[in-house]
Design an enzyme around this catalytic site. Sequence first.
Site, PDB file in Angstrom:
ATOM      1  N   GLY A  12       0.837  -1.204   0.000  1.00 42.56           N
ATOM      2  CA  GLY A  12       0.000   0.000   0.000  1.00 42.56           C
ATOM      3  C   GLY A  12       0.870   1.252   0.000  1.00 42.56           C
ATOM      4  O   GLY A  12       1.953   1.255   0.576  1.00 42.56           O
ATOM      5  N   ASP A 141       1.112   1.609   9.302  1.00 38.06           N
ATOM      6  CA  ASP A 141       0.698   0.817  10.469  1.00 38.06           C
ATOM      7  C   ASP A 141       1.772   0.749  11.559  1.00 38.06           C
ATOM      8  O   ASP A 141       1.458   0.391  12.695  1.00 38.06           O
ATOM      9  CB  ASP A 141       0.348  -0.615  10.033  1.00 38.06           C
ATOM     10  CG  ASP A 141      -0.707  -0.650   8.939  1.00 38.06           C
ATOM     11  OD1 ASP A 141      -1.472   0.322   8.829  1.00 38.06           O
ATOM     12  OD2 ASP A 141      -0.761  -1.646   8.192  1.00 38.06           O
ATOM     13  N   ARG A 289      -3.323   7.598   4.242  1.00 38.20           N
ATOM     14  CA  ARG A 289      -2.191   7.169   3.402  1.00 38.20           C
ATOM     15  C   ARG A 289      -1.756   8.254   2.412  1.00 38.20           C
ATOM     16  O   ARG A 289      -0.764   8.087   1.708  1.00 38.20           O
ATOM     17  CB  ARG A 289      -2.580   5.908   2.622  1.00 38.20           C
ATOM     18  CG  ARG A 289      -2.868   4.733   3.527  1.00 38.20           C
ATOM     19  CD  ARG A 289      -2.363   3.423   3.017  1.00 38.20           C
ATOM     20  NE  ARG A 289      -2.626   3.117   1.648  1.00 38.20           N
ATOM     21  CZ  ARG A 289      -3.190   1.985   1.226  1.00 38.20           C
ATOM     22  NH1 ARG A 289      -3.615   1.105   2.114  1.00 38.20           N
ATOM     23  NH2 ARG A 289      -3.319   1.743  -0.048  1.00 38.20           N
TER      24      ARG A 289
HETATM   25  O1  F6P Z   1      -1.178  -1.523   5.609  1.00 41.78           O
HETATM   26  C1  F6P Z   1      -1.666  -0.275   5.302  1.00 41.78           C
HETATM   27  C2  F6P Z   1      -3.171  -0.288   5.221  1.00 41.78           C
HETATM   28  O2  F6P Z   1      -3.621   1.011   4.894  1.00 41.78           O
HETATM   29  C3  F6P Z   1      -3.867  -0.794   6.471  1.00 41.78           C
HETATM   30  O3  F6P Z   1      -3.861   0.132   7.518  1.00 41.78           O
HETATM   31  C4  F6P Z   1      -5.217  -1.143   5.902  1.00 41.78           C
HETATM   32  O4  F6P Z   1      -5.855  -2.100   6.701  1.00 41.78           O
HETATM   33  C5  F6P Z   1      -4.866  -1.716   4.555  1.00 41.78           C
HETATM   34  O5  F6P Z   1      -3.609  -1.170   4.202  1.00 41.78           O
HETATM   35  C6  F6P Z   1      -5.843  -1.436   3.460  1.00 41.78           C
HETATM   36  O6  F6P Z   1      -5.412  -2.102   2.306  1.00 41.78           O
HETATM   37  P1  F6P Z   1      -6.016  -1.841   0.846  1.00 41.78           P
HETATM   38  O7  F6P Z   1      -5.264  -0.672   0.267  1.00 41.78           O
HETATM   39  O8  F6P Z   1      -5.730  -3.097   0.102  1.00 41.78           O
HETATM   40  O9  F6P Z   1      -7.473  -1.587   1.007  1.00 41.78           O
END
Ligand code: F6P
Length: 362
Positions: A12, A141, A289
């Site tokens: 991510g 995280d 993010r």
């Molecule tokens: O690991 C980073 C993160 O943003 C987590 O906090 C969250 O649970 C996950 O990735 C979400 O993933 P995706 O981008 O696949 O929905």
Amino acid sequence: MSKTLGILTGGGDCPGLNAVIRAVVKTAMGKYGWNVIGFRDGFRGLVKNDFIDFSCVSVSGILDKGGTILGSSNKDNPFKFIVMNENGQEEFVDMSSKCIENIKENGIEYMIMVGGDGTLTSARDFARMGVKVIGVPKTIDNDLAGTDLTFGFMTAVDTATDAVDKLHSTAESHQRAMILEVMGRNAGWIALYSGLAGGADVILIPEIPYDIDKVCDALRRREASGKHFSIIVVAEGAKPIGGDVVIRQIVEDSPDPIRLGGIGNKLAVDIEKKIKTETRVTVLGYLQRGGHPNAQDRLICTEYGAGAVEAINAGESGVMVALVNNEIKTIPLDQAVNKLKLVDPDSGYVQIAKDIGVSFGN
Ligand code: F6P
């Protein structure tokens, strides 16, 4: 002697990826005169030999930009890569040899792999196959072992803290309990830090399963003390004692298919069943993010990027740059992967939060 380095960003996205790329390219090219090749979209670029050559692409002006100029993917595991077979069905194929072939063909001596647990586990496995690899710890995280800090985390904490600050307005004006659900997978770092920094009244984290009656008691106590509103920060991986996490989605073709989310809504329903407090939920989601890395992340990203190149110059391999007791070091990749760094329920910030009256619902 001139070298060629490869770099990729996997998993991510998070604030600071571009700052790491910039530091790697500037240190490698500027200080040592080495070439740098950047593979697009994480391991997909390495499998497909899709890359950009940083001798032709500038890294100027990217320090403060969110995302990654290289692109990323949290679906592509090079050891279990999804390909279409002749019947039009998806199947997993080990493409690690193809990756190694591409690394050799491009004259790459060292790969820098920037990512979280999934990416760095692959990095470790490539190192075991003889590829010279340096890992850089990324994830909002903050759950990677072996480093005190992963980059991206402190910016996510800023974003979540800002949300807590803003939720105070409606909480106070409408005398409500406002729940903020934050990310973090099975670790409570974002919830703990932003909850404490934002002055939350209740912080619920995966490491401390909660009792809904204790959560309601905390809200009642606030009411009784004349505070007619409350702020609850809940980590997406939080769960009640004896209960389970709330799953938002199963991403079938992902190496780690479970996506958490929804505990905030469950909590609101459970609170309103027990007490009269009007309760509302905000799920902060991907805002955590995105956007500019804060100053602290820019600094650590620059240290990590430059540190990765210095580790190469020192002839190290199979290691990850890490922050250990305020110093940039390298640790074996083996020590970083396959074990989560979780919040210790007896640790400093949990204790301080309890001392100032924050409830963890236990
Ligand atoms: O690991 C980073 C993160 O943003 C987590 O906090 C969250 O649970 C996950 O990735 C979400 O993933 P995706 O981008 O696949 O929905």
